[in-house]
Design an enzyme around this catalytic site. Structure first.
Site, PDB file in Angstrom:
ATOM      1  N   THR A  78       0.846  -1.191   0.000  1.00  0.00           N
ATOM      2  CA  THR A  78       0.000   0.000   0.000  1.00  0.00           C
ATOM      3  C   THR A  78       0.884   1.244   0.000  1.00  0.00           C
ATOM      4  OG1 THR A  78      -1.804  -1.092   1.177  1.00  0.00           O
ATOM      5  CG2 THR A  78      -1.688   1.293   1.383  1.00  0.00           C
TER       6      THR A  78
ATOM      7  N   GLU B 107       0.128  -5.551   5.816  1.00  0.00           N
ATOM      8  CA  GLU B 107       1.407  -5.564   5.090  1.00  0.00           C
ATOM      9  C   GLU B 107       2.381  -6.553   5.717  1.00  0.00           C
ATOM     10  OE1 GLU B 107       1.443  -0.966   3.384  1.00  0.00           O
ATOM     11  OE2 GLU B 107       2.365  -1.422   5.317  1.00  0.00           O
TER      12      GLU B 107
END
Length: 221
Positions: free
Chosen positions: A29, A103
């Protein structure tokens, strides 16, 4: 003057070339990953992608990448993501976009975790803030325990956690990571250890340099 966006694009393009047909790919991201998605789509590969945030999923689908729920995949061949800070030992600070929990899960599931960054992300030593995701339950107590810390005025994470920034000074990243990980109420923190990192692609001007942390992949088979 260094053109950070040009460097991000160069690092992203280099990372896209590491992806092979048929791979399961974790998509990070942030602004650097925003350059990765079209570069990856342009290669026309048959990929199974997992996104670490709704924003990345929307952007990936918009350029024609196939995105699946992570629940369908046990492992990933490669994950590619940016970083807010990278120190000489390969420690990272991530989570400027508040997606560090997903993540980190994606990075840990990948056989190869590739970090892409512009040269401005390289630092001599890591410094605050460190993003953290917190449970809403007992929030006031958690915030008091982690002072100094600042709750962000942003929506909860996709998994319902609240996003804050730990502002305490620290020396050794491992000690701070251990402190945050051991604090009740902390879902996940944004310090990524070198053991998670396979390699770092850093763009300097028009060149892309490949850095491998000393402890890269020690916990990976």
């Amino acid at each position: 003057m260094v053109d950070a966006e040009h460097e991000k694009q160069a690092a992203a393009a280099a990372a896209a070339l590491l992806v092979e047909d048929g791979m399961a790919v974790g998509l990070g991201t942030g602004s650097t990953v925003a350059h990765l998605l079209p570069a990856l789509a342009a290669r026309g590969l048959d990929l199974r992608c997992v996104a670490t945030s709704p924003a990345t999923e929307r952007a990936a689908l918009a350029v024609g990448l196939r995105v699946e729920p992570f629940e369908r995949l046990e492992r990933l061949d490669i994950a590619i993501d940016g970083a807010d800070q990278v120190d000489p030992a390969g420690w990272l600070v991530k989570g400027g976009g508040g997606a560090h929990t997903r993540e980190k899960i994606v990075a840990a599931a990948a056989e190869r975790f590739v970090v892409i960054a512009s040269s401005e992300k390289l630092v001599e030593s890591l410094s605050p803030p460190v993003p953290v995701e917190l449970l809403a339950y007992g929030l006031a107590s958690t915030l008091r325990r982690l002072e100094p810390i600042e709750l962000r005025d942003v929506p909860p994470s996709p998994d319902g956690g609240l996003i804050a920034d730990y502002l305490g000074r620290f020396g050794e990243p491992a000690e701070t990571a251990a402190f945050l990980a051991a604090s009740p109420g902390v879902v996940e923190h944004g310090l990524f250890a070198p053991e998670l990192v396979g390699e770092i692609l850093v763009a300097r001007g028009g060149e892309v340099e490949r850095l491998v942390p000393p402890l890269a992949g020690v916990d990976h088979a």
